[in-house]
Motif scaffolding. Structure first.
Motif: not given
Length: 126
Positions: A22, A33, A121-124, A126
């Motif tokens: 983050r 990644q 997952e990078v979305g975690e 954000k």
């Protein structure tokens, strides 16, 4: 409720990795990644690999990551390469962070070396 004398549990490695990710993304790190290397490495749980568009950008990303964990009194075991800013390695023991200047990242291609690692997952983050 925990008393003041009770020790806080150490931060989970995944949580630490997500906080670092983050912080890097907030500084506009590129192509970030997170690799879960627990089944392919005995020395760390997660790798974070990201890039900056200049050496100064790389140094700024590193500084942001350090500052994100400092309030929890989590400090790196070591930081290598900060001066040149081409490839900075931050070792938090269970989380190892590689911040590259873009062309240097392409040359070393760490993602291929750790291709058996699970991608988080990078979305975690954000």
């Amino acid at each position: 409720m925990l008393s003041k004398k009770q020790k806080k549990l150490p931060m989970a490695s995944k949580e630490k990795a997500l906080i670092c990710a983050r912080a890097a993304l907030d500084k506009k790190a590129e192509d970030l990644q997170i690799l879960d290397v627990r089944i392919v490495s005995s020395f760390s749980d997660y790798f974070i690999i990201c890039s900056g568009h200049s050496t100064r950008h790389v140094q700024g990303i590193v500084q942001a990551i350090e500052e994100s964990l400092r309030p929890q009194k989590i400090y790196p075991k070591g930081i290598e390469g900060l001066g040149p800013g081409q490839w900075v390695l931050m070792d938090y023991n269970d989380v190892v962070i590689h911040v590259f200047y873009g062309p240097i990242r392409e040359f070393y291609d760490l993602e291929s070396l750790w291709s058996e690692a699970k991608i988080v997952e990078v979305g975690e983050a954000k």
